[in-house]
Scaffold this motif. Structure first.
Motif, PDB file in Angstrom:
ATOM      1  N   GLY A   1      31.398  -0.118 -65.990  1.00 37.86           N
ATOM      2  CA  GLY A   1      30.589  -1.208 -66.553  1.00 37.86           C
ATOM      3  C   GLY A   1      30.364  -1.066 -68.051  1.00 37.86           C
ATOM      4  O   GLY A   1      30.381  -2.055 -68.782  1.00 37.86           O
TER       5      GLY A   1
ATOM      6  N   ASN B   1      16.945  -0.432 -62.992  1.00 39.42           N
ATOM      7  CA  ASN B   1      15.967   0.099 -63.946  1.00 39.42           C
ATOM      8  C   ASN B   1      15.952  -0.737 -65.213  1.00 39.42           C
ATOM      9  O   ASN B   1      16.986  -0.858 -65.877  1.00 39.42           O
ATOM     10  CB  ASN B   1      16.337   1.544 -64.323  1.00 39.42           C
ATOM     11  CG  ASN B   1      16.424   2.405 -63.079  1.00 39.42           C
ATOM     12  OD1 ASN B   1      15.458   2.548 -62.347  1.00 39.42           O
ATOM     13  ND2 ASN B   1      17.616   2.939 -62.812  1.00 39.42           N
TER      14      ASN B   1
ATOM     15  N   TRP C   1      17.088  -5.937 -60.159  1.00 42.18           N
ATOM     16  CA  TRP C   1      17.170  -6.307 -58.742  1.00 42.18           C
ATOM     17  C   TRP C   1      16.816  -5.123 -57.871  1.00 42.18           C
ATOM     18  O   TRP C   1      16.830  -3.975 -58.336  1.00 42.18           O
ATOM     19  CB  TRP C   1      18.525  -6.905 -58.388  1.00 42.18           C
ATOM     20  CG  TRP C   1      19.733  -5.997 -58.484  1.00 42.18           C
ATOM     21  CD1 TRP C   1      19.814  -4.770 -59.072  1.00 42.18           C
ATOM     22  CD2 TRP C   1      21.033  -6.281 -57.959  1.00 42.18           C
ATOM     23  NE1 TRP C   1      21.089  -4.277 -58.972  1.00 42.18           N
ATOM     24  CE2 TRP C   1      21.862  -5.183 -58.279  1.00 42.18           C
ATOM     25  CE3 TRP C   1      21.592  -7.334 -57.255  1.00 42.18           C
ATOM     26  CZ2 TRP C   1      23.202  -5.122 -57.924  1.00 42.18           C
ATOM     27  CZ3 TRP C   1      22.925  -7.278 -56.897  1.00 42.18           C
ATOM     28  CH2 TRP C   1      23.713  -6.193 -57.237  1.00 42.18           C
TER      29      TRP C   1
ATOM     30  N   VAL D   1      18.070  -4.240 -54.164  1.00 42.36           N
ATOM     31  CA  VAL D   1      18.951  -4.712 -53.086  1.00 42.36           C
ATOM     32  C   VAL D   1      18.300  -4.489 -51.723  1.00 42.36           C
ATOM     33  O   VAL D   1      18.362  -5.349 -50.845  1.00 42.36           O
ATOM     34  CB  VAL D   1      20.330  -4.015 -53.182  1.00 42.36           C
ATOM     35  CG1 VAL D   1      21.200  -4.361 -51.983  1.00 42.36           C
ATOM     36  CG2 VAL D   1      21.027  -4.397 -54.488  1.00 42.36           C
TER      37      VAL D   1
ATOM     38  N   GLY E   1      27.318  -0.066 -56.802  1.00 40.61           N
ATOM     39  CA  GLY E   1      27.507   0.697 -55.570  1.00 40.61           C
ATOM     40  C   GLY E   1      27.149   2.150 -55.800  1.00 40.61           C
ATOM     41  O   GLY E   1      27.421   2.692 -56.876  1.00 40.61           O
TER      42      GLY E   1
ATOM     43  N   ASN F   1      27.575   5.952 -55.899  1.00 39.50           N
ATOM     44  CA  ASN F   1      28.808   6.691 -56.156  1.00 39.50           C
ATOM     45  C   ASN F   1      29.255   7.441 -54.895  1.00 39.50           C
ATOM     46  O   ASN F   1      28.466   8.176 -54.299  1.00 39.50           O
ATOM     47  CB  ASN F   1      28.552   7.668 -57.317  1.00 39.50           C
ATOM     48  CG  ASN F   1      29.830   8.168 -57.896  1.00 39.50           C
ATOM     49  OD1 ASN F   1      30.608   8.828 -57.210  1.00 39.50           O
ATOM     50  ND2 ASN F   1      30.071   7.853 -59.151  1.00 39.50           N
TER      51      ASN F   1
ATOM     52  N   SER G   1      24.662  -0.618 -50.646  1.00 38.21           N
ATOM     53  CA  SER G   1      24.584  -0.913 -52.084  1.00 38.21           C
ATOM     54  C   SER G   1      25.717  -1.841 -52.518  1.00 38.21           C
ATOM     55  O   SER G   1      25.603  -2.551 -53.510  1.00 38.21           O
ATOM     56  CB  SER G   1      24.614   0.387 -52.892  1.00 38.21           C
ATOM     57  OG  SER G   1      25.759   1.146 -52.558  1.00 38.21           O
TER      58      SER G   1
ATOM     59  N   ALA H   1      34.701  -5.287 -57.333  1.00 33.11           N
ATOM     60  CA  ALA H   1      35.417  -4.008 -57.207  1.00 33.11           C
ATOM     61  C   ALA H   1      35.708  -3.757 -55.739  1.00 33.11           C
ATOM     62  O   ALA H   1      34.968  -4.200 -54.859  1.00 33.11           O
ATOM     63  CB  ALA H   1      34.564  -2.880 -57.765  1.00 33.11           C
TER      64      ALA H   1
ATOM     65  N   TRP I   1      33.125  -4.766 -47.782  1.00 36.89           N
ATOM     66  CA  TRP I   1      32.826  -5.075 -49.195  1.00 36.89           C
ATOM     67  C   TRP I   1      33.620  -6.328 -49.584  1.00 36.89           C
ATOM     68  O   TRP I   1      33.095  -7.270 -50.163  1.00 36.89           O
ATOM     69  CB  TRP I   1      33.297  -3.872 -49.984  1.00 36.89           C
ATOM     70  CG  TRP I   1      32.874  -3.641 -51.389  1.00 36.89           C
ATOM     71  CD1 TRP I   1      32.008  -4.367 -52.149  1.00 36.89           C
ATOM     72  CD2 TRP I   1      33.321  -2.546 -52.200  1.00 36.89           C
ATOM     73  NE1 TRP I   1      31.891  -3.789 -53.385  1.00 36.89           N
ATOM     74  CE2 TRP I   1      32.683  -2.678 -53.438  1.00 36.89           C
ATOM     75  CE3 TRP I   1      34.196  -1.478 -52.012  1.00 36.89           C
ATOM     76  CZ2 TRP I   1      32.907  -1.773 -54.488  1.00 36.89           C
ATOM     77  CZ3 TRP I   1      34.400  -0.578 -53.051  1.00 36.89           C
ATOM     78  CH2 TRP I   1      33.772  -0.721 -54.265  1.00 36.89           C
TER      79      TRP I   1
ATOM     80  N   MET J   1      42.054   5.894 -58.837  1.00 43.18           N
ATOM     81  CA  MET J   1      41.207   6.826 -59.602  1.00 43.18           C
ATOM     82  C   MET J   1      41.183   6.405 -61.076  1.00 43.18           C
ATOM     83  O   MET J   1      42.235   6.278 -61.711  1.00 43.18           O
ATOM     84  CB  MET J   1      41.835   8.222 -59.461  1.00 43.18           C
ATOM     85  CG  MET J   1      41.218   9.274 -60.323  1.00 43.18           C
ATOM     86  SD  MET J   1      42.005  10.868 -60.027  1.00 43.18           S
ATOM     87  CE  MET J   1      43.688  10.589 -60.556  1.00 43.18           C
TER      88      MET J   1
HETATM   89  N1  LIG Z   1      35.428   5.208 -60.988  1.00 41.34           N
HETATM   90  C1  LIG Z   1      36.427   5.183 -60.105  1.00 41.34           C
HETATM   91  O1  LIG Z   1      37.345   6.051 -60.134  1.00 41.34           O
HETATM   92  C2  LIG Z   1      36.497   4.086 -59.060  1.00 41.34           C
HETATM   93  C3  LIG Z   1      37.617   4.013 -58.204  1.00 41.34           C
HETATM   94  C4  LIG Z   1      37.653   3.018 -57.231  1.00 41.34           C
HETATM   95  C5  LIG Z   1      36.613   2.097 -57.124  1.00 41.34           C
HETATM   96  N2  LIG Z   1      35.554   2.199 -57.972  1.00 41.34           N
HETATM   97  C6  LIG Z   1      34.432   1.249 -57.784  1.00 41.34           C
HETATM   98  O2  LIG Z   1      34.183   0.540 -58.997  1.00 41.34           O
HETATM   99  C7  LIG Z   1      32.769   0.328 -59.141  1.00 41.34           C
HETATM  100  C8  LIG Z   1      32.322   0.861 -60.495  1.00 41.34           C
HETATM  101  O3  LIG Z   1      32.649   2.248 -60.548  1.00 41.34           O
HETATM  102  P1  LIG Z   1      31.925   3.238 -61.580  1.00 41.34           P
HETATM  103  O4  LIG Z   1      32.766   4.459 -61.650  1.00 41.34           O
HETATM  104  O5  LIG Z   1      31.547   2.518 -62.813  1.00 41.34           O
HETATM  105  O6  LIG Z   1      30.584   3.590 -60.751  1.00 41.34           O
HETATM  106  P2  LIG Z   1      29.247   4.277 -61.290  1.00 41.34           P
HETATM  107  O7  LIG Z   1      29.433   4.897 -62.618  1.00 41.34           O
HETATM  108  O8  LIG Z   1      28.752   5.144 -60.177  1.00 41.34           O
HETATM  109  O9  LIG Z   1      28.251   3.028 -61.501  1.00 41.34           O
HETATM  110  C9  LIG Z   1      27.882   2.194 -60.455  1.00 41.34           C
HETATM  111  C10 LIG Z   1      26.614   1.433 -60.824  1.00 41.34           C
HETATM  112  O10 LIG Z   1      26.132   0.829 -59.618  1.00 41.34           O
HETATM  113  C11 LIG Z   1      24.732   0.748 -59.660  1.00 41.34           C
HETATM  114  N3  LIG Z   1      24.176   1.207 -58.379  1.00 41.34           N
HETATM  115  C12 LIG Z   1      24.285   2.439 -57.818  1.00 41.34           C
HETATM  116  N4  LIG Z   1      23.608   2.489 -56.672  1.00 41.34           N
HETATM  117  C13 LIG Z   1      23.038   1.261 -56.504  1.00 41.34           C
HETATM  118  C14 LIG Z   1      22.182   0.694 -55.514  1.00 41.34           C
HETATM  119  N5  LIG Z   1      21.738   1.407 -54.469  1.00 41.34           N
HETATM  120  N6  LIG Z   1      21.804  -0.610 -55.661  1.00 41.34           N
HETATM  121  C15 LIG Z   1      22.210  -1.327 -56.720  1.00 41.34           C
HETATM  122  N7  LIG Z   1      22.992  -0.843 -57.703  1.00 41.34           N
HETATM  123  C16 LIG Z   1      23.409   0.438 -57.586  1.00 41.34           C
HETATM  124  C17 LIG Z   1      24.218   1.654 -60.784  1.00 41.34           C
HETATM  125  O11 LIG Z   1      23.578   0.829 -61.761  1.00 41.34           O
HETATM  126  P3  LIG Z   1      21.971   0.954 -62.058  1.00 41.34           P
HETATM  127  O12 LIG Z   1      21.632   2.421 -61.979  1.00 41.34           O
HETATM  128  O13 LIG Z   1      21.830   0.406 -63.448  1.00 41.34           O
HETATM  129  O14 LIG Z   1      21.282   0.156 -61.031  1.00 41.34           O
HETATM  130  C18 LIG Z   1      25.479   2.304 -61.343  1.00 41.34           C
HETATM  131  O15 LIG Z   1      25.466   2.351 -62.746  1.00 41.34           O
HETATM  132  C19 LIG Z   1      32.085   1.043 -57.977  1.00 41.34           C
HETATM  133  O16 LIG Z   1      31.757   0.100 -56.979  1.00 41.34           O
HETATM  134  C20 LIG Z   1      33.138   1.998 -57.471  1.00 41.34           C
HETATM  135  O17 LIG Z   1      33.051   2.281 -56.086  1.00 41.34           O
HETATM  136  C21 LIG Z   1      35.458   3.155 -58.934  1.00 41.34           C
END
Ligand SMILES: NC(=O)c1ccc[n+]([C@@H]2O[C@H](COP(=O)([O-])OP(=O)(O)OC[C@H]3O[C@@H](n4cnc5c(N)ncnc54)[C@H](OP(=O)(O)O)[C@@H]3O)[C@@H](O)[C@H]2O)c1
Length: 311
Positions: free
Chosen positions: A15, A35, A48, A50, A71, A73, A90, A115, A148, A169
């Motif tokens: 993000g 937050n 929000w 959820v 989502g 992590n 989430s 995603a 999802w 990844m």
């Molecule tokens: N990074 C990868 O390698 C990868 C690979 C495949 C798929 N994805 C998918 O791509 C998306 C983004 O990945 P990312 O690496 O940026 O993830 P990330 O760094 O873990 O960030 C996910 C964001 O989701 C929000 N979140 C977490 N728990 C939540 C909850 N219970 N309710 C509402 N919001 C929640 C948080 O925002 P706040 O704390 O601001 O609420 C957090 O900043 C994810 O859905 C992940 O599964 C990522």
């Protein structure tokens, strides 16, 4: 007037990069987060909850596009049954909340992009390559990905163009696997996991953000798209490349699967299993990846710090 993109979970690894790229392209950005924090130039934050199915609805009422990244992590904590629920809810209950607000207010957005993960396909043995038509797996992550995507398809039911980005990844300096592993490898303590033969399809975060932007701008995109480089990186070739980019030796033996399974339980599947994944579908729409070679991508991750505006 600038078009607005609402990003759920926009404070996370992907993000932050995506926000920076969208601002560069002249969009304004709204972020749904748990937050509150002060707005910055071009970025507004909305709250929000959820689990309570509550949100500041202005986030949705004032936007042109929605990108759903939120989502828990999947690799942060061991998968207890409570943690599994958090991982699922989430992603899915959050999409359902967005749907209910769109529906209640009869609000149309130009596109909803969600995603998803290549974990949709589960573990594959052999050389088969998964395409977007490959059947989903029935393990935990496979089922989460299916639900999802199904929750994203609720928006399609409202006549909104819906795209699902099945992500591999993600490589980037500010998060994900490179941030976790680089300090260990810098100390010369890296090693392959299990057999090391499991495939690890990857994508550079810059290309992933370009794909998200393509998904909101390209009206021909709808449905599922794989977001990975279609090479044959395995766990062993990945750790060799990382050690070499950091100028460190890779001398430790592979960590045996059994140890990893004892330590991580079911979550060990994330690192011990893999599959090859094709990105031909997005390429056929004319999309070109800028980071195609693993070493080039890793070197970039290890040297650059992208300007991120919403830290
Ligand atoms: N990074 C990868 O390698 C990868 C690979 C495949 C798929 N994805 C998918 O791509 C998306 C983004 O990945 P990312 O690496 O940026 O993830 P990330 O760094 O873990 O960030 C996910 C964001 O989701 C929000 N979140 C977490 N728990 C939540 C909850 N219970 N309710 C509402 N919001 C929640 C948080 O925002 P706040 O704390 O601001 O609420 C957090 O900043 C994810 O859905 C992940 O599964 C990522």
């Amino acid at each position: 007037m600038k078009k607005n993109v609402l990003i759920t979970g926009g404070t996370g690894f992907v993000g932050k990069y995506l926000t920076a790229e969208l601002l560069k392209k002249g969009y304004s950005v709204s972020i749904l987060t748990r937050n509150s924090r002060p707005d910055t130039d071009g970025v507004s934050y909305y709250i929000w909850d959820v689990s309570r199915q509550q949100m500041e609805e202005a986030a949705i009422l004032n936007t042109d596009y929605i990108i759903h990244l939120a989502g828990e992590n999947i690799a942060d904590k061991k998968w207890t049954s409570k943690r599994k629920e958090e991982i699922r809810d989430s992603r899915i209950d959050s999409a359902k909340l967005i749907y209910s607000v769109l529906k209640k207010n009869n609000k149309q957005v130009e596109a909803f992009v969600s995603a998803s993960g290549i974990g949709y396909y589960g573990a594959m043995k052999g050389e088969g390559i998964c395409t977007e038509n490959t059947l989903p797996a029935d393990d935990f992550i496979g089922k989460v990905c299916q639900e999802w995507e199904k929750s994203a398809d609720l928006m399609a039911g409202l006549g909104i163009r819906t795209v699902k980005i099945r992500t591999g990844m993600v490589l980037g300096r500010e998060g994900g696997v490179v941030k976790k592993l680089a300090p260990i490898f810098k100390r010369g303590l890296g090693s392959a996991l299990g057999s090391g033969k499991q495939y690890m399809p990857w994508i550079h975060v810059h290309d992933l953000c370009r794909m998200y932007i393509e998904a909101i701008e390209n009206k021909n995109m709808s449905g599922a798209f794989n977001a990975t480089i279609n090479d044959s990186t395995t766990n062993l070739s990945f750790v060799k490349a990382l050690a070499s980019c950091l100028g460190r030796p890779l001398w430790l033996p592979n960590i045996p699967s059994l140890f990893i399974r004892i330590g991580l339980g079911e979550m060990a599947d994330i690192v011990l299993t893999g599959r090859r994944v094709s990105s031909d579908k997005i390429k056929k729409l004319g999309f070109r990846f800028q980071f195609k070679g693993l070493k080039k991508a890793l070197k970039d991750c290890l040297k650059t710090t992208l300007a991120v505006s919403n830290q």
